[in-house]
Design a protein around this motif. Structure first.
Motif, PDB file in Angstrom:
ATOM      1  N   HIS A 327       0.967  -1.261   0.004  1.00  0.00           N
ATOM      2  CA  HIS A 327       0.136   0.075  -0.052  1.00  0.00           C
ATOM      3  C   HIS A 327       1.003   1.251  -0.240  1.00  0.00           C
ATOM      4  CE1 HIS A 327       0.898   1.368   4.093  1.00  0.00           C
ATOM      5  NE2 HIS A 327       0.834  -0.212   4.740  1.00  0.00           N
ATOM      6  N   LEU A 328       0.436   2.296  -0.465  1.00  0.00           N
ATOM      7  CA  LEU A 328       1.191   3.569  -0.521  1.00  0.00           C
ATOM      8  C   LEU A 328       0.779   4.698   0.494  1.00  0.00           C
ATOM      9  CD1 LEU A 328       0.908   3.797  -4.498  1.00  0.00           C
ATOM     10  CD2 LEU A 328       2.650   2.918  -3.039  1.00  0.00           C
ATOM     11  N   ALA A 329       0.091   4.260   1.530  1.00  0.00           N
ATOM     12  CA  ALA A 329      -0.462   5.420   2.528  1.00  0.00           C
ATOM     13  C   ALA A 329       0.905   6.064   3.081  1.00  0.00           C
ATOM     14  CB  ALA A 329      -1.013   4.545   3.546  1.00  0.00           C
ATOM     15  N   LEU A 330       1.910   5.409   3.299  1.00  0.00           N
ATOM     16  CA  LEU A 330       3.299   6.227   3.574  1.00  0.00           C
ATOM     17  C   LEU A 330       4.191   6.628   2.378  1.00  0.00           C
ATOM     18  CD1 LEU A 330       3.724   3.800   6.749  1.00  0.00           C
ATOM     19  CD2 LEU A 330       2.659   6.089   6.747  1.00  0.00           C
ATOM     20  N   GLY A 331       3.533   6.663   1.117  1.00  0.00           N
ATOM     21  CA  GLY A 331       4.470   7.038   0.351  1.00  0.00           C
ATOM     22  C   GLY A 331       5.235   5.779  -0.442  1.00  0.00           C
ATOM     23  N   HIS A 332       6.450   6.274  -1.405  1.00  0.00           N
ATOM     24  CA  HIS A 332       7.174   5.146  -1.838  1.00  0.00           C
ATOM     25  C   HIS A 332       8.171   6.057  -2.644  1.00  0.00           C
ATOM     26  CE1 HIS A 332       8.322   2.004  -4.382  1.00  0.00           C
ATOM     27  NE2 HIS A 332       8.065   2.657  -5.609  1.00  0.00           N
ATOM     28  N   GLY A 333       9.367   5.407  -2.919  1.00  0.00           N
ATOM     29  CA  GLY A 333      10.568   6.188  -3.573  1.00  0.00           C
ATOM     30  C   GLY A 333      11.047   6.782  -2.410  1.00  0.00           C
ATOM     31  N   ILE A 334      12.059   7.978  -2.936  1.00  0.00           N
ATOM     32  CA  ILE A 334      12.965   8.494  -1.951  1.00  0.00           C
ATOM     33  C   ILE A 334      12.223   9.411  -0.991  1.00  0.00           C
ATOM     34  CG2 ILE A 334      14.840   8.582  -3.489  1.00  0.00           C
ATOM     35  CD1 ILE A 334      14.164  11.562  -4.206  1.00  0.00           C
ATOM     36  N   HIS A 335      10.875  10.091  -1.231  1.00  0.00           N
ATOM     37  CA  HIS A 335      10.192  10.697  -0.450  1.00  0.00           C
ATOM     38  C   HIS A 335       9.140   9.914   0.579  1.00  0.00           C
ATOM     39  CE1 HIS A 335      11.556  14.382  -1.990  1.00  0.00           C
ATOM     40  NE2 HIS A 335      11.389  14.256  -2.946  1.00  0.00           N
ATOM     41  N   ARG A 336       9.401   8.667   0.578  1.00  0.00           N
ATOM     42  CA  ARG A 336       8.478   7.634   1.533  1.00  0.00           C
ATOM     43  C   ARG A 336       8.607   8.297   2.842  1.00  0.00           C
ATOM     44  NH1 ARG A 336       9.143   3.296   4.769  1.00  0.00           N
ATOM     45  NH2 ARG A 336       7.477   1.449   4.380  1.00  0.00           N
ATOM     46  N   CYS A 337       7.736   8.292   3.611  1.00  0.00           N
ATOM     47  CA  CYS A 337       7.668   8.884   4.882  1.00  0.00           C
ATOM     48  C   CYS A 337       8.565   8.353   6.047  1.00  0.00           C
ATOM     49  CB  CYS A 337       6.110   8.291   5.605  1.00  0.00           C
ATOM     50  SG  CYS A 337       6.128   9.135   7.467  1.00  0.00           S
ATOM     51  N   VAL A 338       9.665   9.339   6.581  1.00  0.00           N
ATOM     52  CA  VAL A 338      10.818   8.710   7.035  1.00  0.00           C
ATOM     53  C   VAL A 338      10.371   8.283   8.465  1.00  0.00           C
ATOM     54  CG1 VAL A 338      11.103  11.387   8.248  1.00  0.00           C
ATOM     55  CG2 VAL A 338      13.081   9.928   7.855  1.00  0.00           C
ATOM     56  N   GLY A 339       8.994   8.702   9.086  1.00  0.00           N
ATOM     57  CA  GLY A 339       8.673   8.330  10.235  1.00  0.00           C
ATOM     58  C   GLY A 339       7.871   7.282  10.288  1.00  0.00           C
ATOM     59  N   ALA A 340       7.786   6.441   9.105  1.00  0.00           N
ATOM     60  CA  ALA A 340       7.046   5.230   9.026  1.00  0.00           C
ATOM     61  C   ALA A 340       7.102   4.237  10.048  1.00  0.00           C
ATOM     62  CB  ALA A 340       7.071   4.539   7.597  1.00  0.00           C
ATOM     63  N   PRO A 341       8.199   3.938  10.733  1.00  0.00           N
ATOM     64  CA  PRO A 341       8.275   3.035  11.712  1.00  0.00           C
ATOM     65  C   PRO A 341       7.616   3.613  12.941  1.00  0.00           C
ATOM     66  CG  PRO A 341      10.459   3.174  10.578  1.00  0.00           C
ATOM     67  CD  PRO A 341       9.635   4.139  10.269  1.00  0.00           C
ATOM     68  N   LEU A 342       7.641   4.856  13.209  1.00  0.00           N
ATOM     69  CA  LEU A 342       7.009   5.407  14.295  1.00  0.00           C
ATOM     70  C   LEU A 342       5.717   5.349  14.103  1.00  0.00           C
ATOM     71  CD1 LEU A 342       7.129   6.792  16.962  1.00  0.00           C
ATOM     72  CD2 LEU A 342       7.486   9.200  15.798  1.00  0.00           C
ATOM     73  N   ALA A 343       5.102   5.798  12.922  1.00  0.00           N
ATOM     74  CA  ALA A 343       3.665   5.800  12.537  1.00  0.00           C
ATOM     75  C   ALA A 343       3.003   4.434  12.879  1.00  0.00           C
ATOM     76  CB  ALA A 343       3.252   6.106  11.333  1.00  0.00           C
ATOM     77  N   ARG A 344       3.709   3.362  12.419  1.00  0.00           N
ATOM     78  CA  ARG A 344       3.284   1.995  12.766  1.00  0.00           C
ATOM     79  C   ARG A 344       3.111   1.534  14.151  1.00  0.00           C
ATOM     80  NH1 ARG A 344       5.738   1.048   7.310  1.00  0.00           N
ATOM     81  NH2 ARG A 344       4.324   0.083   6.137  1.00  0.00           N
ATOM     82  N   LEU A 345       4.196   2.164  14.823  1.00  0.00           N
ATOM     83  CA  LEU A 345       4.235   1.752  16.421  1.00  0.00           C
ATOM     84  C   LEU A 345       3.192   2.312  16.833  1.00  0.00           C
ATOM     85  CD1 LEU A 345       5.990   0.669  18.733  1.00  0.00           C
ATOM     86  CD2 LEU A 345       7.085   2.902  18.932  1.00  0.00           C
ATOM     87  N   GLU A 346       2.914   3.620  16.645  1.00  0.00           N
ATOM     88  CA  GLU A 346       1.865   4.222  17.432  1.00  0.00           C
ATOM     89  C   GLU A 346       0.473   4.042  17.201  1.00  0.00           C
ATOM     90  OE1 GLU A 346       3.286   8.818  18.171  1.00  0.00           O
ATOM     91  OE2 GLU A 346       2.752   8.309  16.270  1.00  0.00           O
ATOM     92  N   LEU A 347       0.347   3.527  15.908  1.00  0.00           N
ATOM     93  CA  LEU A 347      -1.092   2.930  15.523  1.00  0.00           C
ATOM     94  C   LEU A 347      -1.187   1.597  16.209  1.00  0.00           C
ATOM     95  CD1 LEU A 347      -3.712   3.240  13.936  1.00  0.00           C
ATOM     96  CD2 LEU A 347      -2.553   2.423  12.114  1.00  0.00           C
ATOM     97  N   THR A 348      -0.349   0.880  16.187  1.00  0.00           N
ATOM     98  CA  THR A 348      -0.346  -0.492  17.020  1.00  0.00           C
ATOM     99  C   THR A 348      -0.619  -0.304  18.203  1.00  0.00           C
ATOM    100  OG1 THR A 348       1.197  -1.448  15.145  1.00  0.00           O
ATOM    101  CG2 THR A 348       0.847  -2.683  17.180  1.00  0.00           C
ATOM    102  N   VAL A 349       0.172   0.289  19.221  1.00  0.00           N
ATOM    103  CA  VAL A 349      -0.012   0.592  20.298  1.00  0.00           C
ATOM    104  C   VAL A 349      -1.353   1.225  20.713  1.00  0.00           C
ATOM    105  CG1 VAL A 349       0.776   1.803  22.465  1.00  0.00           C
ATOM    106  CG2 VAL A 349       2.443   0.656  20.902  1.00  0.00           C
ATOM    107  N   ALA A 350      -1.731   2.160  20.012  1.00  0.00           N
ATOM    108  CA  ALA A 350      -3.057   2.880  20.266  1.00  0.00           C
ATOM    109  C   ALA A 350      -4.128   2.058  20.196  1.00  0.00           C
ATOM    110  CB  ALA A 350      -3.357   3.996  19.366  1.00  0.00           C
ATOM    111  N   VAL A 351      -4.270   1.149  18.805  1.00  0.00           N
ATOM    112  CA  VAL A 351      -5.443   0.174  18.790  1.00  0.00           C
ATOM    113  C   VAL A 351      -5.520  -0.836  19.859  1.00  0.00           C
ATOM    114  CG1 VAL A 351      -6.488  -1.383  17.099  1.00  0.00           C
ATOM    115  CG2 VAL A 351      -5.803   0.967  16.274  1.00  0.00           C
ATOM    116  N   GLY A 352      -4.186  -1.498  20.093  1.00  0.00           N
ATOM    117  CA  GLY A 352      -3.905  -2.502  20.811  1.00  0.00           C
ATOM    118  C   GLY A 352      -4.420  -2.295  22.275  1.00  0.00           C
ATOM    119  N   ALA A 353      -3.813  -1.118  22.906  1.00  0.00           N
ATOM    120  CA  ALA A 353      -4.326  -0.829  24.187  1.00  0.00           C
ATOM    121  C   ALA A 353      -5.871  -0.384  24.259  1.00  0.00           C
ATOM    122  CB  ALA A 353      -3.519   0.464  24.524  1.00  0.00           C
TER     123      ALA A 353
END
Length: 388
Positions: A327-353
């Protein structure tokens, strides 16, 4: 931009992909642009070096995007290589999987504390009480921003995301305030460095490395703004998706190990980033059989790409067992979201909790009463009333 994008975005995307997948539109600022909606075209364009993010490649007078002062505008979203490359190389070190994983426990602690505050009420607006404060606390702690400024920053960001037509000066006032804030913050960190990302970036610049003064200030602005805006809306959109798909909610409760995969499906299904950052053609470029002339503006439909049936079968169905990779929600190529790992972590923790704490979580109002931010560039709820 296009009739229906605010009231029925995914239905509108479907019609565009079928009829005019590369279409002439008016951008959010009223200037002419091309909108690309099919997955393959969007993905290819995101990595196409002939499409620049630097405004110098725009036709004179053809792009009237919101104007920022140089000290906030000189960030990676407006840069091509080699400037983009050298700055990203510095920043990406802060968002490695290993470093971000160290944030899991603090993020979970914040999530639990926020849920503690509303549990006894039996109901809450999850946007105001949870989705907004969780990422702002996280990114402020990461950058070393004092807690006393969190409320101000939320107000400034909201003024830029969804400008109030009744208060046209509010966005400009927010920009002035943010410029003063970041300039002062950088000065404070230079005098008294802390154990935070901004202090690390200042040290790299002051030791003769590659960050100029405007680059440093605008980088702090970008990380703060993007780290807040996208996460808030992703959390709200993802929780809403689960609450309106009780079979998927039950499946996730029955097998919490599916959460990591579910997060990818949430981002595909209803991403917060409607479009990528605008591009400008360096030369004539053919996209989906349509010629985009040099200097013209291009919007790449990330939200539409996630619902393209040519890439994701039965795309309008939420399926947490789906392989949503690519999926392209966090972009693709050289401008792909630099904070993608943090975005995934926050979403995982937020929904899980949230799911662990409230086994009877449900919408507090009929779905049709929910209101969305009046923004063409991002998709997110104004409020998400729930009962426990």
């Amino acid at each position: 931009m296009i009739d229906g994008l605010m009231t029925d975005p995914y239905g509108t995307y479907a019609r565009l992909r079928e009829s005019t997948p590369v279409r002439r539109v008016s951008g959010p600022d009223g200037s002419p642009a091309w909108l690309v909606t099919r997955y393959d075209d969007v993905r290819a364009a995101l990595a196409d070096e002939r499409l620049s993010v630097h405004k110098k490649h725009a036709l004179p007078g053809s792009y009237r995007g919101f104007s920022l002062p140089p000290a906030l505008d000189a960030n990676m979203l407006n840069m091509d290589p080699p400037d983009h490359t050298r700055i990203r190389r510095l920043v990406v070190k802060a968002f490695t999987g290993r470093r971000v994983e160290k944030l899991r426990a603090p993020v979970r602690h914040t999530a639990d504390r926020l849920l503690d505050a509303v549990e006894s009420d039996g109901r809450a607006d999850l946007v105001a009480a949870y989705a907004e404060p969780l990422p702002i606390i996280t990114i402020c702690d990461l950058l070393g921003v004092p807690a006393t400024h969190r409320r101000d920053f939320t107000d400034w960001t909201d003024a830029l995301i969804a400008p109030d037509p009744a208060r046209p000066q509010r966005a400009k006032e927010a920009v002035v305030a943010m410029l003063g804030f970041y300039t002062g913050l950088v000065a404070d960190k230079r005098k008294a460095p802390g154990d935070d990302l901004l202090s690390d970036l200042i040290a790299a610049r002051d030791e003769g490395d590659r960050l100029g003064e405007d680059e440093l200030t605008s980088l702090a602005f970008l990380l703060h703004f993007a780290g807040y805006e996208n996460a808030v809306q992703l959390i709200g959109n993802s929780v809403l998706a689960l609450l309106t798909h009780p079979d998927q909610l039950a499946a996730l409760r029955a097998d919490p190990a599916r959460l990591a995969g579910a997060v990818e499906e949430f981002m595909r299904y209803d991403t917060s980033a409607v479009f990528s950052i605008r591009r400008f053609a360096r030369e004539d470029v053919t996209i989906g059989g349509v010629t985009v002339s040099a200097g013209e503006t291009v919007f790449l439909g990330l939200g539409s790409a996630g619902r393209d049936p040519a890439r994701f079968p039965d795309p309008d169905r939420l399926d947490i067992t789906r392989d949503a990779g690519g999926h392209l929600a966090l972009g693709h190529g050289i401008h792909r979201c630099v904070g993608a790992p943090l975005a995934r972590l926050e979403l995982t923790v937020a929904v899980g909790a949230l799911l662990e704490r409230f086994p009877r979580l449900a919408l507090g109002v009929p779905e049709q009463e929910l209101r969305w931010r009046p923004s063409m560039r991002s998709r997110g709820l104004l409020a998400l009333p729930v009962v426990f």
